[in-house]
Design a protein around this motif. Structure first.
Motif, PDB file in Angstrom:
ATOM      1  N   ILE A  97     -37.968   1.690  47.397  1.00 53.96           N
ATOM      2  CA  ILE A  97     -37.342   2.841  48.055  1.00 53.96           C
ATOM      3  C   ILE A  97     -35.916   2.440  48.419  1.00 53.96           C
ATOM      4  O   ILE A  97     -35.703   1.389  49.026  1.00 53.96           O
ATOM      5  CB  ILE A  97     -38.113   3.243  49.332  1.00 53.96           C
ATOM      6  CG1 ILE A  97     -39.553   3.612  48.978  1.00 53.96           C
ATOM      7  CG2 ILE A  97     -37.411   4.401  50.039  1.00 53.96           C
ATOM      8  CD1 ILE A  97     -40.443   3.849  50.185  1.00 53.96           C
ATOM      9  N   SER A  98     -34.945   3.283  48.052  1.00 49.91           N
ATOM     10  CA  SER A  98     -33.553   2.917  48.330  1.00 49.91           C
ATOM     11  C   SER A  98     -32.649   4.134  48.419  1.00 49.91           C
ATOM     12  O   SER A  98     -32.940   5.185  47.856  1.00 49.91           O
ATOM     13  CB  SER A  98     -33.031   1.986  47.231  1.00 49.91           C
ATOM     14  OG  SER A  98     -31.712   1.585  47.501  1.00 49.91           O
ATOM     15  N   ASP A  99     -31.529   3.949  49.123  1.00 48.11           N
ATOM     16  CA  ASP A  99     -30.476   4.961  49.170  1.00 48.11           C
ATOM     17  C   ASP A  99     -29.322   4.570  48.246  1.00 48.11           C
ATOM     18  O   ASP A  99     -28.281   5.215  48.234  1.00 48.11           O
ATOM     19  CB  ASP A  99     -29.967   5.142  50.604  1.00 48.11           C
ATOM     20  CG  ASP A  99     -29.362   3.875  51.169  1.00 48.11           C
ATOM     21  OD1 ASP A  99     -29.270   2.850  50.446  1.00 48.11           O
ATOM     22  OD2 ASP A  99     -28.985   3.879  52.350  1.00 48.11           O
ATOM     23  N   GLY A 100     -29.491   3.517  47.485  1.00 45.68           N
ATOM     24  CA  GLY A 100     -28.458   3.028  46.569  1.00 45.68           C
ATOM     25  C   GLY A 100     -29.074   2.717  45.224  1.00 45.68           C
ATOM     26  O   GLY A 100     -29.889   3.477  44.709  1.00 45.68           O
ATOM     27  N   MET A 101     -28.714   1.572  44.673  1.00 47.91           N
ATOM     28  CA  MET A 101     -29.251   1.132  43.391  1.00 47.91           C
ATOM     29  C   MET A 101     -29.888  -0.247  43.565  1.00 47.91           C
ATOM     30  O   MET A 101     -29.307  -1.127  44.180  1.00 47.91           O
ATOM     31  CB  MET A 101     -28.161   1.024  42.329  1.00 47.91           C
ATOM     32  CG  MET A 101     -28.693   0.545  40.983  1.00 47.91           C
ATOM     33  SD  MET A 101     -27.432   0.109  39.767  1.00 47.91           S
ATOM     34  CE  MET A 101     -26.542   1.629  39.615  1.00 47.91           C
ATOM     35  N   ILE A 102     -31.075  -0.396  43.008  1.00 49.57           N
ATOM     36  CA  ILE A 102     -31.761  -1.680  42.983  1.00 49.57           C
ATOM     37  C   ILE A 102     -31.937  -2.073  41.523  1.00 49.57           C
ATOM     38  O   ILE A 102     -32.485  -1.311  40.731  1.00 49.57           O
ATOM     39  CB  ILE A 102     -33.169  -1.609  43.625  1.00 49.57           C
ATOM     40  CG1 ILE A 102     -33.098  -1.149  45.061  1.00 49.57           C
ATOM     41  CG2 ILE A 102     -33.872  -2.954  43.486  1.00 49.57           C
ATOM     42  CD1 ILE A 102     -32.714  -2.192  46.039  1.00 49.57           C
ATOM     43  N   ARG A 103     -31.454  -3.266  41.197  1.00 55.25           N
ATOM     44  CA  ARG A 103     -31.696  -3.834  39.873  1.00 55.25           C
ATOM     45  C   ARG A 103     -32.637  -5.013  40.039  1.00 55.25           C
ATOM     46  O   ARG A 103     -32.553  -5.734  41.025  1.00 55.25           O
ATOM     47  CB  ARG A 103     -30.401  -4.339  39.250  1.00 55.25           C
ATOM     48  CG  ARG A 103     -29.427  -3.251  38.920  1.00 55.25           C
ATOM     49  CD  ARG A 103     -28.246  -3.875  38.256  1.00 55.25           C
ATOM     50  NE  ARG A 103     -27.147  -2.961  38.140  1.00 55.25           N
ATOM     51  CZ  ARG A 103     -26.028  -3.258  37.521  1.00 55.25           C
ATOM     52  NH1 ARG A 103     -25.847  -4.450  36.998  1.00 55.25           N
ATOM     53  NH2 ARG A 103     -25.065  -2.380  37.438  1.00 55.25           N
ATOM     54  N   GLY A 104     -33.505  -5.216  39.084  1.00 60.38           N
ATOM     55  CA  GLY A 104     -34.449  -6.323  39.124  1.00 60.38           C
ATOM     56  C   GLY A 104     -34.238  -7.264  37.958  1.00 60.38           C
ATOM     57  O   GLY A 104     -33.836  -6.844  36.872  1.00 60.38           O
ATOM     58  N   VAL A 105     -34.513  -8.547  38.200  1.00 64.80           N
ATOM     59  CA  VAL A 105     -34.429  -9.572  37.159  1.00 64.80           C
ATOM     60  C   VAL A 105     -35.739 -10.372  37.204  1.00 64.80           C
ATOM     61  O   VAL A 105     -35.879 -11.296  38.001  1.00 64.80           O
ATOM     62  CB  VAL A 105     -33.223 -10.516  37.371  1.00 64.80           C
ATOM     63  CG1 VAL A 105     -33.103 -11.498  36.206  1.00 64.80           C
ATOM     64  CG2 VAL A 105     -31.930  -9.733  37.541  1.00 64.80           C
ATOM     65  N   PRO A 106     -36.730  -9.969  36.377  1.00 64.81           N
ATOM     66  CA  PRO A 106     -38.009 -10.672  36.406  1.00 64.81           C
ATOM     67  C   PRO A 106     -37.889 -12.097  35.874  1.00 64.81           C
ATOM     68  O   PRO A 106     -37.009 -12.410  35.082  1.00 64.81           O
ATOM     69  CB  PRO A 106     -38.908  -9.823  35.505  1.00 64.81           C
ATOM     70  CG  PRO A 106     -38.013  -8.959  34.714  1.00 64.81           C
ATOM     71  CD  PRO A 106     -36.701  -8.875  35.427  1.00 64.81           C
ATOM     72  N   LYS A 107     -38.804 -12.960  36.346  1.00 61.01           N
ATOM     73  CA  LYS A 107     -38.897 -14.354  35.918  1.00 61.01           C
ATOM     74  C   LYS A 107     -37.634 -15.146  36.242  1.00 61.01           C
ATOM     75  O   LYS A 107     -37.260 -16.063  35.520  1.00 61.01           O
ATOM     76  CB  LYS A 107     -39.228 -14.450  34.434  1.00 61.01           C
ATOM     77  CG  LYS A 107     -40.533 -13.772  34.065  1.00 61.01           C
ATOM     78  CD  LYS A 107     -40.810 -13.854  32.597  1.00 61.01           C
ATOM     79  CE  LYS A 107     -42.068 -13.063  32.274  1.00 61.01           C
ATOM     80  NZ  LYS A 107     -42.325 -13.001  30.843  1.00 61.01           N
ATOM     81  N   SER A 108     -36.954 -14.774  37.348  1.00 57.61           N
ATOM     82  CA  SER A 108     -35.737 -15.477  37.757  1.00 57.61           C
ATOM     83  C   SER A 108     -35.594 -15.394  39.276  1.00 57.61           C
ATOM     84  O   SER A 108     -35.944 -14.388  39.874  1.00 57.61           O
ATOM     85  CB  SER A 108     -34.510 -14.839  37.090  1.00 57.61           C
ATOM     86  OG  SER A 108     -33.338 -15.493  37.492  1.00 57.61           O
ATOM     87  N   ASP A 109     -35.072 -16.457  39.882  1.00 58.18           N
ATOM     88  CA  ASP A 109     -34.779 -16.395  41.309  1.00 58.18           C
ATOM     89  C   ASP A 109     -33.281 -16.258  41.556  1.00 58.18           C
ATOM     90  O   ASP A 109     -32.815 -16.315  42.676  1.00 58.18           O
ATOM     91  CB  ASP A 109     -35.363 -17.593  42.068  1.00 58.18           C
ATOM     92  CG  ASP A 109     -34.772 -18.914  41.624  1.00 58.18           C
ATOM     93  OD1 ASP A 109     -33.954 -18.931  40.687  1.00 58.18           O
ATOM     94  OD2 ASP A 109     -35.129 -19.941  42.224  1.00 58.18           O
ATOM     95  N   CYS A 110     -32.510 -16.053  40.457  1.00 57.13           N
ATOM     96  CA  CYS A 110     -31.081 -15.753  40.571  1.00 57.13           C
ATOM     97  C   CYS A 110     -30.794 -14.507  39.737  1.00 57.13           C
ATOM     98  O   CYS A 110     -31.601 -14.091  38.921  1.00 57.13           O
ATOM     99  CB  CYS A 110     -30.227 -16.946  40.136  1.00 57.13           C
ATOM    100  SG  CYS A 110     -30.498 -17.470  38.426  1.00 57.13           S
ATOM    101  N   VAL A 111     -29.637 -13.899  39.968  1.00 57.92           N
ATOM    102  CA  VAL A 111     -29.300 -12.619  39.339  1.00 57.92           C
ATOM    103  C   VAL A 111     -28.477 -12.845  38.076  1.00 57.92           C
ATOM    104  O   VAL A 111     -27.388 -13.417  38.126  1.00 57.92           O
ATOM    105  CB  VAL A 111     -28.542 -11.714  40.334  1.00 57.92           C
ATOM    106  CG1 VAL A 111     -28.090 -10.431  39.662  1.00 57.92           C
ATOM    107  CG2 VAL A 111     -29.429 -11.407  41.538  1.00 57.92           C
ATOM    108  N   ASP A 112     -29.020 -12.428  36.943  1.00 52.90           N
ATOM    109  CA  ASP A 112     -28.335 -12.456  35.648  1.00 52.90           C
ATOM    110  C   ASP A 112     -28.852 -11.265  34.849  1.00 52.90           C
ATOM    111  O   ASP A 112     -29.983 -11.273  34.367  1.00 52.90           O
ATOM    112  CB  ASP A 112     -28.614 -13.760  34.909  1.00 52.90           C
ATOM    113  CG  ASP A 112     -27.870 -13.868  33.576  1.00 52.90           C
ATOM    114  OD1 ASP A 112     -27.355 -12.835  33.069  1.00 52.90           O
ATOM    115  OD2 ASP A 112     -27.805 -14.981  33.031  1.00 52.90           O
TER     116      ASP A 112
END
Length: 132
Positions: free
Chosen positions: A4-19
């Motif tokens: 649930i969000s008022d903005g944008m959520i991006r997900g990166v599965p199988k990673s603990d950093c954002v790429d």
């Protein structure tokens, strides 16, 4: 996982950093039109008791036992975080910036929708050069 969000959520599965170049990375939910998103998908999780009309919601499967990193961007917010979901557990991620800049993750327990807080780990970009 419910997002649930008022903005944008991006997900990166199988990673603990954002790429965002990693396989499976992408927009999970986006309040504004014009983005590829998955708003409104349902996995049949127990209903939300209440949420603001200024938010969007979706429910998505995420891999258990492996980290997943998130990037939240709102009007006044910018957060990156990660956690490792447990097998068979349902989660609700709330990311809002209208009245506070914050992200909370709760594990949903049972059809009566009881929640317990889940700690989030601060995350960073996988490649520092992605910030330029």
């Amino acid at each position: 996982m419910r997002v649930i969000s008022d903005g944008m959520i991006r997900g990166v599965p199988k990673s603990d950093c954002v790429d965002f170049r990693l396989p499976g990375a992408g927009v999970m939910v986006a309040y504004r039109d014009g983005y590829a998103n998955r708003n409104g998908e349902s996995l049949g999780m127990p209903a939300v008791s209440e949420r603001s009309s200024a938010t969007v919601m979706t429910e998505l499967l995420v891999p258990a036992g492996q980290p997943i990193a998130f990037h939240y961007i709102g009007d006044q917010c910018y957060n990156m975080f990660s956690f490792v979901p447990k097998a068979g557990a349902d989660y609700q991620l709330d990311a809002v910036g209208f009245y506070r800049c914050g992200v909370t993750l709760k594990q949903v327990a049972g059809a009566t929708v009881r929640y317990s807080s889940v700690p989030l780990k601060e995350s960073k970009l996988c490649r520092v050069t992605d910030n330029f």
